[in-house]
Scaffold this motif. Structure first.
Motif, PDB file in Angstrom:
ATOM      1  N   LEU A 209       9.596  -6.227  22.106  1.00  0.00           N
ATOM      2  CA  LEU A 209       9.429  -4.842  22.577  1.00  0.00           C
ATOM      3  C   LEU A 209       8.408  -4.792  23.711  1.00  0.00           C
ATOM      4  O   LEU A 209       8.605  -4.110  24.718  1.00  0.00           O
ATOM      5  CB  LEU A 209       8.978  -3.933  21.431  1.00  0.00           C
ATOM      6  CG  LEU A 209       9.926  -3.733  20.248  1.00  0.00           C
ATOM      7  CD1 LEU A 209       9.490  -2.525  19.439  1.00  0.00           C
ATOM      8  CD2 LEU A 209      11.354  -3.539  20.693  1.00  0.00           C
TER       9      LEU A 209
ATOM     10  N   LEU B 212      21.347  -1.640  10.032  1.00  0.00           N
ATOM     11  CA  LEU B 212      20.998  -0.950  11.276  1.00  0.00           C
ATOM     12  C   LEU B 212      21.597  -1.665  12.487  1.00  0.00           C
ATOM     13  O   LEU B 212      22.249  -1.046  13.325  1.00  0.00           O
ATOM     14  CB  LEU B 212      19.476  -0.859  11.395  1.00  0.00           C
ATOM     15  CG  LEU B 212      18.969   0.011  12.526  1.00  0.00           C
ATOM     16  CD1 LEU B 212      19.373   1.455  12.310  1.00  0.00           C
ATOM     17  CD2 LEU B 212      17.460  -0.087  12.625  1.00  0.00           C
TER      18      LEU B 212
ATOM     19  N   ILE C 228       7.796  -4.039  11.423  1.00  0.00           N
ATOM     20  CA  ILE C 228       8.860  -3.774  12.389  1.00  0.00           C
ATOM     21  C   ILE C 228      10.166  -4.287  11.814  1.00  0.00           C
ATOM     22  O   ILE C 228      10.214  -5.350  11.212  1.00  0.00           O
ATOM     23  CB  ILE C 228       8.536  -4.407  13.770  1.00  0.00           C
ATOM     24  CG1 ILE C 228       9.556  -3.931  14.790  1.00  0.00           C
ATOM     25  CG2 ILE C 228       8.451  -5.912  13.710  1.00  0.00           C
ATOM     26  CD1 ILE C 228       9.119  -4.136  16.220  1.00  0.00           C
ATOM     27  N   ASN C 229      11.211  -3.497  11.971  1.00  0.00           N
ATOM     28  CA  ASN C 229      12.550  -3.862  11.530  1.00  0.00           C
ATOM     29  C   ASN C 229      12.581  -4.373  10.086  1.00  0.00           C
ATOM     30  O   ASN C 229      12.878  -5.540   9.850  1.00  0.00           O
ATOM     31  CB  ASN C 229      13.128  -4.913  12.487  1.00  0.00           C
ATOM     32  CG  ASN C 229      14.638  -4.959  12.423  1.00  0.00           C
ATOM     33  OD1 ASN C 229      15.269  -4.005  11.985  1.00  0.00           O
ATOM     34  ND2 ASN C 229      15.219  -6.059  12.848  1.00  0.00           N
TER      35      ASN C 229
ATOM     36  N   THR D 218      22.943   4.533   8.096  1.00  0.00           N
ATOM     37  CA  THR D 218      21.741   5.250   7.684  1.00  0.00           C
ATOM     38  C   THR D 218      21.378   6.334   8.684  1.00  0.00           C
ATOM     39  O   THR D 218      21.644   6.197   9.883  1.00  0.00           O
ATOM     40  CB  THR D 218      20.549   4.285   7.483  1.00  0.00           C
ATOM     41  OG1 THR D 218      19.351   5.049   7.391  1.00  0.00           O
ATOM     42  CG2 THR D 218      20.421   3.302   8.614  1.00  0.00           C
ATOM     43  N   ALA D 219      20.809   7.430   8.161  1.00  0.00           N
ATOM     44  CA  ALA D 219      20.308   8.474   9.055  1.00  0.00           C
ATOM     45  C   ALA D 219      19.211   7.859   9.896  1.00  0.00           C
ATOM     46  O   ALA D 219      18.452   7.029   9.435  1.00  0.00           O
ATOM     47  CB  ALA D 219      19.766   9.638   8.243  1.00  0.00           C
ATOM     48  N   GLY D 220      19.126   8.303  11.161  1.00  0.00           N
ATOM     49  CA  GLY D 220      18.107   7.740  12.044  1.00  0.00           C
ATOM     50  C   GLY D 220      18.471   6.338  12.492  1.00  0.00           C
ATOM     51  O   GLY D 220      17.624   5.478  12.592  1.00  0.00           O
TER      52      GLY D 220
ATOM     53  N   GLN E  34      18.927   4.011  15.185  1.00  0.00           N
ATOM     54  CA  GLN E  34      18.601   3.911  16.604  1.00  0.00           C
ATOM     55  C   GLN E  34      18.536   2.445  17.003  1.00  0.00           C
ATOM     56  O   GLN E  34      18.248   1.595  16.165  1.00  0.00           O
ATOM     57  CB  GLN E  34      17.225   4.531  16.879  1.00  0.00           C
ATOM     58  CG  GLN E  34      17.271   5.918  17.451  1.00  0.00           C
ATOM     59  CD  GLN E  34      17.236   6.981  16.379  1.00  0.00           C
ATOM     60  OE1 GLN E  34      17.002   6.683  15.228  1.00  0.00           O
ATOM     61  NE2 GLN E  34      17.456   8.210  16.765  1.00  0.00           N
ATOM     62  N   PRO E  35      18.773   2.161  18.284  1.00  0.00           N
ATOM     63  CA  PRO E  35      18.515   0.804  18.751  1.00  0.00           C
ATOM     64  C   PRO E  35      17.029   0.653  19.084  1.00  0.00           C
ATOM     65  O   PRO E  35      16.290   1.640  19.042  1.00  0.00           O
ATOM     66  CB  PRO E  35      19.375   0.705  20.011  1.00  0.00           C
ATOM     67  CG  PRO E  35      19.404   2.090  20.544  1.00  0.00           C
ATOM     68  CD  PRO E  35      19.310   3.008  19.360  1.00  0.00           C
ATOM     69  N   ASP E  36      16.613  -0.559  19.432  1.00  0.00           N
ATOM     70  CA  ASP E  36      15.238  -0.737  19.910  1.00  0.00           C
ATOM     71  C   ASP E  36      15.049   0.067  21.199  1.00  0.00           C
ATOM     72  O   ASP E  36      16.017   0.449  21.841  1.00  0.00           O
ATOM     73  CB  ASP E  36      14.955  -2.225  20.142  1.00  0.00           C
ATOM     74  CG  ASP E  36      14.560  -2.922  18.848  1.00  0.00           C
ATOM     75  OD1 ASP E  36      14.229  -2.207  17.881  1.00  0.00           O
ATOM     76  OD2 ASP E  36      14.577  -4.159  18.794  1.00  0.00           O
ATOM     77  N   TRP E  37      13.795   0.290  21.580  1.00  0.00           N
ATOM     78  CA  TRP E  37      13.514   1.307  22.600  1.00  0.00           C
ATOM     79  C   TRP E  37      14.254   1.107  23.913  1.00  0.00           C
ATOM     80  O   TRP E  37      14.675   2.076  24.546  1.00  0.00           O
ATOM     81  CB  TRP E  37      12.001   1.420  22.853  1.00  0.00           C
ATOM     82  CG  TRP E  37      11.426   0.320  23.718  1.00  0.00           C
ATOM     83  CD1 TRP E  37      10.752  -0.772  23.303  1.00  0.00           C
ATOM     84  CD2 TRP E  37      11.491   0.237  25.148  1.00  0.00           C
ATOM     85  NE1 TRP E  37      10.402  -1.553  24.370  1.00  0.00           N
ATOM     86  CE2 TRP E  37      10.832  -0.960  25.513  1.00  0.00           C
ATOM     87  CE3 TRP E  37      12.034   1.027  26.158  1.00  0.00           C
ATOM     88  CZ2 TRP E  37      10.713  -1.360  26.835  1.00  0.00           C
ATOM     89  CZ3 TRP E  37      11.911   0.614  27.474  1.00  0.00           C
ATOM     90  CH2 TRP E  37      11.249  -0.561  27.796  1.00  0.00           C
TER      91      TRP E  37
ATOM     92  N   GLY F  76      17.776   9.892  22.802  1.00  0.00           N
ATOM     93  CA  GLY F  76      18.156   8.890  21.813  1.00  0.00           C
ATOM     94  C   GLY F  76      17.460   9.112  20.478  1.00  0.00           C
ATOM     95  O   GLY F  76      17.922   8.635  19.451  1.00  0.00           O
ATOM     96  N   GLY F  77      16.354   9.863  20.494  1.00  0.00           N
ATOM     97  CA  GLY F  77      15.646  10.113  19.232  1.00  0.00           C
ATOM     98  C   GLY F  77      15.770  11.554  18.788  1.00  0.00           C
ATOM     99  O   GLY F  77      14.910  12.057  18.065  1.00  0.00           O
TER     100      GLY F  77
END
Lengths: 261, 546
Positions: free
Chosen positions: B115, B167, B281-282, B296-298, B300-303, B394-395
């Protein structure tokens, strides 16, 4: 005893024995039936008490006979479980109209009052009952099975760790931490607000207990990797990578650069 | 005694190497290579060092990871997963987390470093952009940098997908859907990449090879080229007294930068390790193994993939329609492929776009102060705003959950802002830059405001301005501005088409860039200002006497 034995052939002996037998049976019967009658009376009282509470607190929206109004559904057939969940988590009575009823604490009613209202609503029509302590005992559930069922049926709204998630137009799937096993079970069987109903045919009572066991394990599990960042996934991780990670490193670079120029 | 023996030994070793490899020449060249010093030049270093950390931890992880989508039953220490059907990739990654000593820390260092790696490349790119370091002769290095950022995004996404958890599997599902959205060839491409229907069992081993072999090799080659070019072309420097386009003012690599850079490497390693030791993380064990049915709710990919996800979330559904017996998924194609493409191409070509507008073919080794190139700075700010808005989108569900807002309202607001905010930011940034340049002119001509108010005998008030010293003044007057290209007639006097005139587009672009500009103060203007001021200063002098 000899006096009694001497008179055992007395002409009245049979009659007296029959008499004693009848009296004992009658007393026992009376004792047994009077207990039931008392119980019946108290259940009726509870329903009556529940009805009073209902009329005072709920009927404004749900109607005097719980038949429902424009903004409030009919409560006939929702069962005791629905009342125990909605009132027991503070969602009902709803303080204000909104996208959905929020969880409120402290709850405004005692457990007895909630039970009374539940009994009243249950008396209006058949519906899911409040689960027994055994039905929701996390110790009797299978955590691994629960995690699988939770992931397949619940995680799409409630998130993989039960942290909750957004639904449309301000509605949301609530976070599941701190929710009692009874309320989790009741939510599954009654489907409050946007939640679907999971009947015993879709998720068996045993599997419901597995889910409860899984959620309990999530709450109790230590975070092996450190701070969990709310278990919201990569969004919070990205925020930390930029603000804490890169922010700190840029700070170090500025510090190193300032040494010379 | 010992020092002399050590020195002798070192000397003979150096001599041995020199006689065989001729190392002294290279060492002499590099050790005496001069680099300018500024904190913003260290942003690229952060990226480089996090890449080294990625290589080191990646080797560790590859020793325990099993790149296979083969089915297995989890039987490790993590109770909530016991007896679940998972892939070998997932089981081995959970194993790295809980059964391998130090494995979880290594995983977290690898992921946090990834990241930070892409984030550091991004801010390094911003620095290069806003200071004009991409100008001739560094256009190619700009292109390499852009390719590195893009590859970093791909490499990160593949690494995020390797654990085969719920995820990342959802992410791969989206990637496959994006491929499917390509008209005509989409489904063929998807079947080719996945070796059949999604998800299949070919994908994990394939992306493993790409993640640990192909892309790291390309990375090493490109980073090598990036650094060699940096040495050959010399590092740019910020303008200042004594710094010209033909010199480099700074310190030698040895001992100053070897110590500084070496130290900074450990700082980067330390900060990332600290973060990894403290923050999860993860948590793939919590996500569970991948299965195409749950999600799953939420999710998302990495930033660094967030902007693409956000673009898809902002897009309306009307892009999907059926025609000629096929489904056309423009609702996916536009946000997921077209928009990122349209963002990337101008970015890569930017050095030539600006060169076209300026008509400037000279080499530039002195950096620009961002305010002195208002249009470029404003364009950059506009691009970043557009990117950040997509990123925020995205968020949208996390914002809705945490801030208790309606996701529909958030999405609608962002749909409007994505069109309105970037132009507004462009205009505001440009005005701010021009305003700062005017302020610079004012400082040069009239000096610094001292906040000392003087009252003359006649009752006149004025603030005493202190002239800048010539070193500070130099920074404010050293730059040059470009004028819009002259409007040449497209035909010469004989009615022949003028070859250099080009299209009107070039002039229009030039006008767009340089029509509004603030010229730096010329020596003549400065002299004139000082001349005007003499009367004023005389008054100040007399008033001071009384």
């Amino acid at each position: 005893m000899t006096a009694l034995a001497a008179r055992r052939r007395h002409p009245l002996a049979t009659a007296i024995l029959v008499m004693i037998g009848l009296i004992v049976t009658g007393v026992l019967y009376a004792a047994a039936t009077s207990g039931k009658a008392a119980a019946a009376v108290s259940a009726a009282d509870e329903i009556e008490a529940g009805k009073k509470l209902f009329l005072a607190n709920c009927s404004t929206c749900h109607g005097l006979n719980a038949e429902g109004r424009r903004n409030a559904p009919s409560l006939v057939g929702v069962g005791a479980a629905a009342v125990d969940f909605q009132v027991g988590t503070g969602r009902m009575p709803m303080a204000a109209t909104g996208p959905q009823a929020p969880k409120v604490s402290p709850v405004r009613y005692t457990q007895d009052e909630i039970k009374a209202m539940a009994a009243y609503v249950a008396s209006l029509g058949p519906g899911p009952a409040i689960p027994s302590a055994e039905d929701v005992d996390p110790a009797k559930g299978d955590v691994a099975m629960g995690s699988l069922i939770f992931r397949t049926n619940c995680a799409m709204c409630h998130n993989f760790a039960g942290k909750g998630g957004a639904l449309t137009r301000g509605k949301y799937a609530a976070g599941l931490e701190g929710v009692t096993p009874e309320h989790i079970y009741e939510a599954m069987v009654t489907g409050p607000q946007s939640m679907p109903v999971f009947t015993d045919q879709t998720i068996s009572p045993e599997n419901k207990r597995d889910i409860i066991a899984f959620l309990q394990s999530v709450e109790e599990a230590p975070a092996p990797g450190g701070l969990s960042l709310g278990s919201f996934g990569p969004v919070t991780e990205g925020l930390v990578a930029w603000l804490a990670g890169l922010g700190l490193l840029v700070g170090c670079a500025v510090w190193l650069g300032a040494k010379s120029s | 005694m010992t020092t002399t023996t050590t020195a002798k030994k070192a000397g003979s070793l150096a001599n041995w190497t020199d006689e065989r490899l001729g190392a002294s020449k290279g060492v002499k060249f590099l050790a005496r290579k001069i680099f300018p010093d500024h904190w913003s030049f260290m942003l690229g270093e952060v990226a480089l060092y996090s890449f080294i950390i990625l290589l080191l931890t990646g080797v560790f992880l590859s020793l325990f990871y099993i790149p296979s989508a083969g089915h297995t039953v989890y039987d490790g220490v993590y109770a909530p997963l016991v007896n679940q059907q998972v892939s070998e990739a997932y089981a081995s990654t959970v194993g790295i987390s809980f059964d391998v000593r130090g494995g979880l820390l290594m995983r977290q260092i690898h992921h946090w470093a990834a990241l930070v790696f892409v984030a550091a490349m991004t801010v390094h790119m911003f620095r290069v952009f806003f200071t004009g370091a991409f100008r001739k002769p560094r256009e190619l290095n700009w292109v390499i940098g852009c390719v590195l950022v893009l590859l970093g995004i791909v490499e990160g996404f593949l690494g995020y997908s390797l654990p085969d958890d719920l995820l990342s599997g959802t992410g791969i599902r989206i990637a496959s859907s994006i491929i499917l959205a390509i008209p005509v060839v989409g489904s063929y491409l998807s079947f080719f990449l996945f070796g059949g229907e999604f998800p299949g069992e070919s994908f994990i081993p394939r992306i493993y090879t790409i993640h640990v072999l192909l892309l790291p090799a390309i990375f090493l080659a490109l980073i090598g080229a990036h650094l060699v070019m940096l040495v050959i072309q010399k590092h740019t420097q910020y303008p200042g007294p004594g710094r010209t386009n033909t010199n480099v003012v700074g310190y030698p690599l040895f001992p100053v930068y070897t110590a500084k850079a070496g130290g900074f490497f450990f700082i980067v390693f330390g900060v990332i390790t600290l973060l990894s030791a403290l923050v999860t993380i993860n948590p793939i064990w919590a996500y569970g193994g991948y299965d195409p049915s749950p999600v799953t709710a939420g999710s998302q990919p990495d930033w660094y993939m967030g902007f693409m996800d956000g673009a898809v979330r902002l897009m309306t559904g009307w892009g999907e329609f059926t025609a000629f017996g096929f489904t056309w998924s423009f609702n996916i194609l536009i946000p997921a492929l077209l928009i990122p493409g349209l963002m990337t191409i101008p970015l890569i070509l930017y050095p030539w776009i600006e060169q076209w507008a300026t008509g400037d073919r000279r080499e530039h080794h002195l950096l620009d102060r961002p305010r002195n190139v208002p249009t470029r700075t404003a364009l950059g700010a506009m691009g970043i705003t557009f990117y950040i808005l997509l990123w925020i989108s995205g968020g949208n569900d996390i914002m809705a959950t945490v801030l208790r807002l309606s996701i529909n309202d958030i999405t609608l607001t962002l749909r409007v802002l994505i069109f309105i905010l970037p132009p507004v930011v462009y205009i505001v940034t440009k005005r701010i830059c021009l305003g700062m340049q005017r302020k610079d002119r004012d400082k040069v001509l009239h000096g610094r405001e001292t906040a000392v108010i003087v009252r003359t005998e006649s009752g006149e008030y004025f603030e005493v301005h202190e002239p800048l010293d010539e070193y500070k003044r130099w920074n404010l007057v050293q730059h040059e501005t470009h004028e819009p290209l002259a409007e040449l007639p497209s035909e010469d006097a004989n009615g022949v088409r003028r070859p250099g005139a080009g299209s009107g587009w070039k002039r229009r672009l030039s006008k767009f860039y340089f029509e509004q500009r603030v010229e730096p103060v010329t020596p003549a203007e400065l002299a004139a200002a000082h001349h005007d001021h003499h009367g004023h200063e005389a008054i100040e002098a007399t008033s001071a006497h009384h």
